[in-house]
Design a protein around this motif. Structure first.
Motif: not given
Length: 94
Positions: A33-36, A38, A60
């Motif tokens: 969530e902090q790093s965006e 996946t 990602d």
């Protein structure tokens, strides 16, 4: 345990070859969530007294030549083929 090791290029590792505790899964979710990012990439790098260290990166996309462990729905941990022998049958905790 060589019989449990998938062949290079195999995209389906043994289901029980890598596990994570509930605490580790919660930690990964917070970090994602902090790093965006996946997904999680667990690799092994050269370092330290033993010559190796674990390295966790948030990514990602699934890297080429990596196994995909679904820790739970929509939470994927990728392990490069060359790192798999060092992490198979491990349990990740935090």
């Amino acid at each position: 345990m060589i019989d449990k090791q998938p062949a290079i290029g195999d995209t389906t590792p043994p289901k029980d070859a890598l596990k994570a505790t509930a605490a580790a899964i919660a930690h990964f979710k917070r970090k994602l969530e902090q790093s965006e990012a996946t997904s999680i990439l667990l690799s092994v790098k050269t370092a330290g007294c033993s010559g190796l260290k674990y390295d966790i990166t948030y990514v990602d996309a699934k890297p080429e030549n990596a196994f995909d462990f679904e820790l739970e729905a929509d939470l994927h941990l990728y392990v490069p083929h060359e790192a798999y022998p060092f992490v198979q049958d491990c349990q990740i905790d935090y």
